[in-house]
Design a protein around this motif. Structure first.
Motif, short mmCIF file in Angstrom:
data_model
loop_
_atom_site.label_atom_id
_atom_site.label_comp_id
_atom_site.label_asym_id
_atom_site.label_seq_id
_atom_site.Cartn_x
_atom_site.Cartn_y
_atom_site.Cartn_z
N ASN A 164 0.80 -1.22 0.00
CA ASN A 164 0.00 0.00 0.00
C ASN A 164 0.84 1.27 0.00
O ASN A 164 0.71 2.13 0.86
N ILE A 165 1.70 1.41 -1.02
CA ILE A 165 2.50 2.61 -1.17
C ILE A 165 2.24 3.20 -2.56
O ILE A 165 1.65 2.56 -3.42
N THR A 166 2.67 4.43 -2.77
CA THR A 166 2.52 5.05 -4.08
C THR A 166 3.59 4.49 -5.01
O THR A 166 4.78 4.69 -4.78
N ILE A 167 3.16 3.76 -6.05
CA ILE A 167 4.14 3.18 -6.98
C ILE A 167 4.23 3.98 -8.28
O ILE A 167 5.21 3.86 -9.00
N ARG A 168 3.23 4.80 -8.57
CA ARG A 168 3.29 5.61 -9.78
C ARG A 168 2.22 6.70 -9.68
O ARG A 168 1.23 6.56 -8.98
#
Length: 86
Positions: free
Chosen positions: A14-18
């Motif tokens: 649950n992290i910002t990947i793009r």
């Protein structure tokens, strides 16, 4: 959760990947990041509320970027090891 690329369990969920541009606005795409192979992937995030940690072999620019965005906390211990808290 395992990484589909390398099979490692050192995955930060649950992290910002793009960032995706939608009608002139950038929206974050959430996903998972493998600290072992350094690749991101989209997938199901388990519904759990707990603090997890992963010990890092080295602090990469991608991990540093995740820390700057507030998605993870990187701790450097006195013995020189780095640990990601998420």
């Amino acid at each position: 959760m395992e990484c589909p690329h390398c099979g490692s369990e050192n995955v930060v969920p649950n992290i910002t990947i793009r960032w995706s541009q939608v009608r002139g606005v950038f929206l974050p795409r959430r996903g998972n990041y493998c600290t072992a192979c350094g690749k991101s992937f989209e997938g199901q995030v388990p519904e759990e509320m707990a603090i997890r940690t992963v010990v890092l072999e080295e602090l990469t620019p991608a991990i540093r970027s995740l820390q700057e965005s507030g998605d993870v906390i990187v701790v450097r211990h006195r013995n020189g090891t780095h640990e990601v808290i998420f």
